[in-house]
Design a protein around this motif. Structure first.
Motif: not given
Lengths: 66, 297
Positions: A33-35, A37, B20, B24, B28, B45, B49
Motif C-alpha cells: 500500500e505504501f509502495e 502511494f 515519507f 517507508f 521496510k 506513516i 500520507i
C-alpha cells in the motif's frame, strides 16, 4: 494418557505461529500500500512541477526545486 | 493561491515526500517489532500520507491532468492546438470519482463546426452525407453539425450487440432507475425492466424521468441530455470507437422534421458514421440510449 498441559502448550504454539503469519501478511500488504502511494506521489509531484513551471516560471527558476 | 504561495507549498510537499520516503525505507527494514510498535509506525506513516494528500490536493492535479488529456485529444483530432477552459467549479474530485466508477467520463467539446468537406486527422468515421443533406434541406437545424461548447459528462459504455431485445448495457447504474420508472408507468413496460432499450425519445424527456436519472448521477435534472449527433461522432472517433461496433443503435438529441428525432451508431449502418431518424414516440428492442450531462461554462 492424554496430557492436557502438553496439548494446551502445543495449541498455544500453533496459535502464536498463526498470529505471526497473520502479522507478516498484514505487514506485506502495508508495504504494498505504501509502495503504491509512493509511486503515485512521485507522479503527482512531477505533475505539480510541470504545472508550476508553466504557471509560475519565475518563482520556479529562482527557487531550489527538484 | 498566488505563485509565491504555490511554490512554498510545493517546497513543503517535497520535504514531506522526503519524510515519507525515509519513513517507508525505515519501516521496510524493521524487524522484530512487537505488534503494537509496528502499529504505531504504520499510524505515523498514515498521518504523513494524510498531510501529503492535503498539500497535493491544493494543486488540483486531477483537473490539470484532465485538461492536458483533452488538449492532446483535440490536437490529435483537429490537427491544431485548441484551448481548453478550466473545469467548472461544481465538478469536484469526489463527483469525478463517483462518475468514473460508473463509467462516465468528462470531456471538453470545443464548439467547432464540422463541415462536410472537413478532413480532420482524427475523423476516421465521418458522419454520412445524408446528415449534411438534411441540414441543406432544412430537415434538421442548421447548427446540428456544430459541436457544442463546454464540458460534458458522457456515459462511456459500449452499447451491447442485439440479442432478441434481451441485451443490456453492462454494470448499468441506470438499470435500477429504469426498473422503477417502468414500475411507476413513466416508461412503458418491457420484458427486461432495467433495459435501456425500448424507450422512446418522448419518455426520455419526461421531467420525472430526467429527475430520476439526475438523482442517480448526482447532477442537476436540467443538465441531463442525450448526445447530439456531432458530439457522439467526435467522442466516438476520439475516445470510444467501440460505440460504433455493435448492431444496436441509440437516440441522439436533435429534432428531425415532423416530430422525428435523430439516432445512430448502428454497426451495419456505418457505425459512428450512421445517423438516421425515427418518430419521437418510437420504441424498439434495437434502439437504446446513453446520457450526456452538460455543465455551465
Amino acid at each position: 494418557m492424554f496430557n492436557m498441559k502438553k496439548a494446551l502448550s502445543e495449541a498455544q504454539e500453533v496459535g502464536l505461529e498463526l498470529t505471526r503469519k497473520m502479522e507478516e501478511i498484514i505487514f506485506e500488504k502495508q508495504i504494498e500500500e505504501f509502495e503504491a502511494f509512493g509511486t503515485e506521489l512521485k507522479q503527482d509531484v512531477n505533475d505539480i512541477k510541470e504545472i508550476l513551471l508553466e504557471e509560475c516560471p519565475n518563482e520556479m527558476s529562482g527557487s531550489a526545486v527538484e | 493561491m498566488n505563485c509565491p504561495e504555490k511554490t512554498q507549498t510545493y517546497q513543503e510537499l517535497l520535504s514531506l515526500k522526503k519524510d515519507f520516503e525515509a519513513a517507508f525505507v525505515n519501516f521496510k527494514s524493521l524487524g522484530g517489532l512487537t505488534h503494537e510498535e509496528r502499529k504505531e509506525k504504520v499510524e505515523s506513516i498514515k498521518q504523513l500520507i494524510i498531510e501529503i494528500k492535503q498539500k497535493a490536493e491544493s494543486f488540483d492535479v486531477w483537473k490539470n491532468k484532465l485538461i492536458k488529456q483533452e488538449k492532446e485529444a483535440l490536437l490529435k483530432y483537429f490537427g491544431k492546438a485548441i484551448d481548453v477552459p478550466p473545469i467548472p467549479a461544481e465538478i469536484t474530485k469526489e463527483k469525478m470519482e463517483f462518475w468514473k466508477q460508473n463509467q462516465f467520463e468528462l470531456h471538453y467539446s470545443p464548439g467547432i463546426e464540422i463541415k462536410q468537406t472537413d478532413n480532420f486527422p482524427g475523423q476516421k468515421k465521418k458522419l454520412y452525407d445524408n446528415f449534411y443533406n438534411w441540414i441543406a434541406e432544412s430537415k434538421i437545424s442548421p447548427d446540428t453539425n456544430k459541436l457544442p461548447t463546454g464540458w460534458f459528462l458522457i456515459d462511456t459504455r459500449p452499447k451491447p450487440q442485439y440479442d432478441n431485445g434481451d441485451q443490456m448495457f453492462t454494470n448499468d447504474i441506470l438499470a435500477p432507475v429504469l426498473e422503477e420508472l417502468r414500475k411507476d408507468g413513466l416508461i412503458k413496460n418491457y420484458k427486461k425492466t432495467g433495459s435501456r432499450f425500448n424507450v422512446s425519445h418522448d419518455e426520455l424527456n419526461i421531467l420525472e424521468v430526467k429527475n430520476a436519472f439526475a438523482k442517480a448521477l448526482r447532477v442537476k435534472a436540467e443538465h441531463i441530455d442525450l448526445p447530439p449527433a456531432a458530439i457522439y461522432n467526435y467522442l466516438g472517433n476520439a475516445f470510444y470507437p467501440v460505440w460504433g461496433e455493435t448492431n444496436t443503435w441509440e437516440w441522439f438529441k436533435e429534432k428531425f422534421k415532423r416530430g422525428f428525432r435523430l439516432s445512430g451508431g448502428r454497426s451495419d449502418g456505418g457505425g459512428l458514421s450512421d445517423v438516421g431518424c425515427g418518430s419521437s414516440g418510437y420504441r424498439g428492442g434495437y434502439l437504446g440510449f446513453r446520457l450526456l450531462v452538460r455543465f455551465s461554462v
